[in-house]
Design a protein around this motif. Structure first.
Motif, PDB file in Angstrom:
ATOM      1  N   GLY A  97       0.821  -1.207   0.000  1.00 26.37           N
ATOM      2  CA  GLY A  97       0.000   0.000   0.000  1.00 26.37           C
ATOM      3  C   GLY A  97       0.850   1.251   0.000  1.00 26.37           C
ATOM      4  N   GLY A  98       2.017   1.158   0.628  1.00 26.71           N
ATOM      5  CA  GLY A  98       2.915   2.313   0.654  1.00 26.71           C
ATOM      6  C   GLY A  98       3.383   2.719  -0.727  1.00 26.71           C
ATOM      7  N   VAL A  99       3.702   1.743  -1.572  1.00 18.92           N
ATOM      8  CA  VAL A  99       4.141   2.109  -2.919  1.00 18.92           C
ATOM      9  C   VAL A  99       2.988   2.693  -3.725  1.00 18.92           C
ATOM     10  N   CYS A 100       1.761   2.202  -3.487  1.00 17.76           N
ATOM     11  CA  CYS A 100       0.608   2.797  -4.167  1.00 17.76           C
ATOM     12  C   CYS A 100       0.412   4.245  -3.726  1.00 17.76           C
ATOM     13  N   ALA A 101       0.578   4.496  -2.426  1.00 15.39           N
ATOM     14  CA  ALA A 101       0.476   5.873  -1.939  1.00 15.39           C
ATOM     15  C   ALA A 101       1.590   6.735  -2.511  1.00 15.39           C
ATOM     16  N   ALA A 102       2.802   6.188  -2.556  1.00 13.86           N
ATOM     17  CA  ALA A 102       3.949   6.958  -3.051  1.00 13.86           C
ATOM     18  C   ALA A 102       3.756   7.387  -4.491  1.00 13.86           C
ATOM     19  N   VAL A 103       3.175   6.513  -5.293  1.00 13.44           N
ATOM     20  CA  VAL A 103       3.007   6.784  -6.716  1.00 13.44           C
ATOM     21  C   VAL A 103       1.782   7.658  -6.982  1.00 13.44           C
ATOM     22  N   THR A 104       0.798   7.594  -6.096  1.00 12.93           N
ATOM     23  CA  THR A 104      -0.480   8.253  -6.327  1.00 12.93           C
ATOM     24  C   THR A 104      -0.544   9.669  -5.790  1.00 12.93           C
ATOM     25  N   LEU A 105      -0.042   9.883  -4.576  1.00 10.62           N
ATOM     26  CA  LEU A 105      -0.370  11.096  -3.835  1.00 10.62           C
ATOM     27  C   LEU A 105       0.519  12.276  -4.210  1.00 10.62           C
ATOM     28  N   LYS A 106      -0.100  13.425  -4.305  1.00 11.38           N
ATOM     29  CA  LYS A 106       0.644  14.664  -4.503  1.00 11.38           C
ATOM     30  C   LYS A 106       1.558  14.915  -3.301  1.00 11.38           C
ATOM     31  N   LYS A 107       2.636  15.596  -3.546  1.00 10.01           N
ATOM     32  CA  LYS A 107       3.664  15.902  -2.551  1.00 10.01           C
ATOM     33  C   LYS A 107       4.464  14.660  -2.145  1.00 10.01           C
ATOM     34  N   PHE A 157      -6.097 -11.093   8.264  1.00 13.69           N
ATOM     35  CA  PHE A 157      -7.010  -9.957   8.138  1.00 13.69           C
ATOM     36  C   PHE A 157      -6.666  -8.859   9.140  1.00 13.69           C
ATOM     37  N   ALA A 158      -6.284  -9.248  10.361  1.00 18.25           N
ATOM     38  CA  ALA A 158      -5.875  -8.234  11.337  1.00 18.25           C
ATOM     39  C   ALA A 158      -4.617  -7.517  10.859  1.00 18.25           C
ATOM     40  N   GLY A 159      -3.651  -8.258  10.330  1.00 14.03           N
ATOM     41  CA  GLY A 159      -2.429  -7.644   9.826  1.00 14.03           C
ATOM     42  C   GLY A 159      -2.678  -6.715   8.669  1.00 14.03           C
ATOM     43  N   ALA A 160      -3.601  -7.102   7.773  1.00  8.17           N
ATOM     44  CA  ALA A 160      -3.912  -6.249   6.624  1.00  8.17           C
ATOM     45  C   ALA A 160      -4.515  -4.925   7.069  1.00  8.17           C
ATOM     46  N   ILE A 161      -5.370  -4.966   8.066  1.00  6.64           N
ATOM     47  CA  ILE A 161      -5.976  -3.735   8.578  1.00  6.64           C
ATOM     48  C   ILE A 161      -4.908  -2.847   9.226  1.00  6.64           C
ATOM     49  N   ILE A 162      -4.042  -3.448  10.014  1.00  4.73           N
ATOM     50  CA  ILE A 162      -2.974  -2.670  10.668  1.00  4.73           C
ATOM     51  C   ILE A 162      -2.040  -2.066   9.624  1.00  4.73           C
ATOM     52  N   GLY A 163      -1.639  -2.863   8.631  1.00  3.57           N
ATOM     53  CA  GLY A 163      -0.740  -2.365   7.600  1.00  3.57           C
ATOM     54  C   GLY A 163      -1.331  -1.202   6.829  1.00  3.57           C
ATOM     55  N   ALA A 164      -2.622  -1.287   6.486  1.00  4.77           N
ATOM     56  CA  ALA A 164      -3.273  -0.202   5.750  1.00  4.77           C
ATOM     57  C   ALA A 164      -3.360   1.058   6.602  1.00  4.77           C
ATOM     58  N   PHE A 165      -3.636   0.896   7.886  1.00  4.76           N
ATOM     59  CA  PHE A 165      -3.674   2.057   8.780  1.00  4.76           C
ATOM     60  C   PHE A 165      -2.300   2.729   8.850  1.00  4.76           C
ATOM     61  N   LEU A 166      -1.236   1.929   8.883  1.00  3.11           N
ATOM     62  CA  LEU A 166       0.108   2.488   8.946  1.00  3.11           C
ATOM     63  C   LEU A 166       0.477   3.228   7.659  1.00  3.11           C
ATOM     64  N   VAL A 167      -0.054   2.776   6.524  1.00  2.00           N
ATOM     65  CA  VAL A 167       0.158   3.531   5.281  1.00  2.00           C
ATOM     66  C   VAL A 167      -0.395   4.936   5.436  1.00  2.00           C
ATOM     67  N   TRP A 168      -1.574   5.045   6.011  1.00  2.00           N
ATOM     68  CA  TRP A 168      -2.155   6.372   6.232  1.00  2.00           C
ATOM     69  C   TRP A 168      -1.297   7.196   7.185  1.00  2.00           C
ATOM     70  N   VAL A 169      -0.780   6.566   8.238  1.00  2.00           N
ATOM     71  CA  VAL A 169       0.065   7.286   9.197  1.00  2.00           C
ATOM     72  C   VAL A 169       1.307   7.842   8.499  1.00  2.00           C
ATOM     73  N   VAL A 170       1.961   7.016   7.689  1.00  2.00           N
ATOM     74  CA  VAL A 170       3.187   7.439   7.007  1.00  2.00           C
ATOM     75  C   VAL A 170       2.913   8.575   6.024  1.00  2.00           C
ATOM     76  N   TYR A 171       1.783   8.504   5.315  1.00  2.00           N
ATOM     77  CA  TYR A 171       1.477   9.473   4.255  1.00  2.00           C
ATOM     78  C   TYR A 171       0.363  10.441   4.660  1.00  2.00           C
ATOM     79  N   MET A 172       0.201  10.665   5.948  1.00  2.00           N
ATOM     80  CA  MET A 172      -0.906  11.490   6.430  1.00  2.00           C
ATOM     81  C   MET A 172      -0.935  12.864   5.760  1.00  2.00           C
TER      82      MET A 172
END
Length: 262
Positions: A22-32, A92-107
């Motif tokens: 998810g982090g690479v998707c955020a990196a490629v998608t998000l402005k800034k 499933f618990a790990g996937a939810i935690i990982g996705a939340f951390l993507v948001w934290v990193v790219y807040m």
């Protein structure tokens, strides 16, 4: 291997898988983001490295399956079903935690992207999602960071794509010596990660290659719950395809293994 070890291993491993993927998707998608518009090749390698890191972390505890489809295929191959619920809980618990951390990193990048006039006007493309924005369709400008979506919305084609791609993945894993239903060796993990890159490059174009129900459903839930402005819908009408398709593909792969390779 205890049930507790399975949950812990799968939770940490899947969290790292989703954080990097998810982090690479955020990196490629998000402005800034410094990696904005790096493209599909970057995304496929990011997910491959996510598999690599997550599976190595979890391997000693749970075997690093990280994917309900893989767990299903292994259970069909070995006939060992008692540990399956614990794998699913961890995944499933790990996937939810990982996705939340993507948001934290790219807040900050999420905030900038979702308040940008060009994005809100629909002129900025999400490379992790559909190539064009159609406001008549579900989903929003950052849904592709969290979950998959088809380029052409055709349920039959989309389902078949996920079935075929997942069958390739699971059959490969089952033929790499996973005879005890627990773990691949180190080389097997590396080869599996490279295969995930290959699946993304070759078969990921139509749907974004979920090939993992936890990878899609867990982050989609996070997208639905996060307080992101102007995020749009979570496309629940499509959400069954990246769950049912991979599970069906895994069942086919498991059946083919028992029929042809034993």
């Amino acid at each position: 291997m205890s049930n507790g070890h399975i949950v812990i291993g799968e939770l940490f491993g899947t969290a790292v898988l989703i954080l990097l993927g998810g982090g690479v998707c955020a990196a490629v998608t998000l402005k800034k983001s410094k990696a904005k518009d790096a493209g599909w090749v970057a995304i496929t390698f990011g997910w491959g490295f996510g598999v690599l890191g997550g599976a190595y972390i979890a391997n000693g505890y749970s075997g690093g399956q990280l994917n309900p489809a893989v767990t299903l295929g292994v259970a069909i191959k070995t006939g060992q079903w008692s540990h399956v619920p614990y794998y699913l809980i961890g995944q499933f618990a790990g996937a939810i935690i990982g996705a939340f951390l993507v948001w934290v990193v790219y807040m900050g990048q999420f905030a900038a992207h979702l308040t940008d006039a060009e994005v809100l006007a629909g002129h900025d493309v999400d490379p992790a999602g559909p190539s064009t924005r159609d406001e008549s369709l579900p989903g929003g400008p950052v849904l592709g960071v969290f979950s998959t979506g088809p380029e052409i919305r055709n349920a039959v084609q989309n389902l078949l794509t996920e079935i075929i791609a997942t069958a390739v993945l699971v059959l490969f894993i089952l033929t790499q010596g996973m005879t005890n239903g627990l773990a691949l060796n180190g080389l097997g993990i590396l080869l599996t990660a490279l295969l995930v890159v290959g699946i993304g490059l070759s078969l990921g174009g139509p749907t974004g290659y979920a090939i993992n129900p936890a990878r899609d459903l867990g982050p989609r839930i996070v997208h639905a719950l996060l307080p992101l402005p102007n995020k749009g819908g979570s496309d629940w009408g499509y959400a069954w395809i990246p769950v049912v398709g991979p599970l069906a593909g895994a069942a086919i792969a498991g059946g083919l293994y028992r029929l042809c390779f034993t």
